[in-house]
Scaffold this active site. Structure first.
Site, short mmCIF file in Angstrom:
data_model
loop_
_atom_site.label_atom_id
_atom_site.label_comp_id
_atom_site.label_asym_id
_atom_site.label_seq_id
_atom_site.Cartn_x
_atom_site.Cartn_y
_atom_site.Cartn_z
N ASP A 161 -6.36 1.14 1.12
CA ASP A 161 -6.49 1.21 2.68
C ASP A 161 -8.10 1.17 2.77
OD1 ASP A 161 -8.34 3.20 2.31
OD2 ASP A 161 -6.91 4.99 2.82
N LYS A 171 0.89 -1.11 -0.29
CA LYS A 171 -0.02 0.01 0.13
C LYS A 171 0.43 1.19 -0.04
CE LYS A 171 -2.07 1.43 3.62
NZ LYS A 171 -1.81 2.85 3.87
#
Length: 210
Positions: free
Chosen positions: A138, A120
């Site tokens: 997220d 991420k």
């Protein structure tokens, strides 16, 4: 969800926020990398309160490597998991100096080899710094993708892969910003604000609020 509906969803999100940017405060690619590492399980506002003084006093990898874990911890102790994050940020700063001349690498594998940097975080850096059409999933994006029907999936990688595959090309560069903002301010976790939602009629969530 069909392509036409996806096009219209992103068209409306783009119209509402034509030039989306991260809410993390930074001046350099290195500072963005540090801020994203610190933002895990923390709010952007909380990170910004800590990194404002930190980046003012210690703006470079050399400065933070010299500052050390204890010194860094003093700046970021209001952020969750700060001891581990201090250790990772100092270590990644030293590796940037040793392996990359102090520069943030434009390479996923090199980014993910840095302490505290996962997929991420690498996606965020590749997107914002290097303009790659990556989508960093997220908790907000995971929720929005599943709730709306844009890209349902049981884990973040499945959702990421679906979004990359199905998001219309003109919107892919900024897709993760639009979805994060939508999840943060409208499609909130506990109670989505459906009456204010610009894509209410396109969303496939059955339990809309009124």
């Amino acid at each position: 969800m069909n392509r036409g509906k996806r096009e219209e969803i992103f068209s409306r999100l783009a119209a509402a926020e034509p030039h989306p940017v991260t809410e993390l405060k930074y001046q350099t690619p290195y500072q963005l990398l540090v801020a994203v590492v610190l933002s895990a399980q923390a709010t952007d506002k909380g990170v910004n309160r800590a990194t404002g003084p930190l980046f003012h006093d210690h703006p470079t990898p050399q400065a933070i490597a010299t500052l050390g874990e204890d010194g860094l911890a003093d700046y970021i102790q209001t952020i969750g998991l700060y001891p581990t994050k201090a250790k990772n940020v100092v270590a990644l700063s030293r590796l940037l100096l040793e392996r990359h001349g102090g520069e943030v690498p434009h390479d996923r594998a090199a980014l993910e080899a840095l302490p505290g940097v996962g997929r991420k975080t690498a996606n965020v850096v590749l997107n914002i710094v290097f303009g790659e059409p990556t989508i960093a999933v997220d908790t907000h994006i995971f929720r929005v993708a599943n709730r709306t029907g844009l890209a349902p999936g049981k884990d973040v990688r499945t959702v990421e892969d679906k979004l990359v595959k199905t998001t219309p090309a003109p919107y892919r560069l900024h897709a993760h910003h639009w979805l994060i903002l939508h999840g943060r301010y409208i499609c909130k976790a506990r109670t989505p604000d459906c009456p204010r939602c610009p894509i209410r009629d396109l969303c496939e969530y059955k339990e809309k609020t009124s």
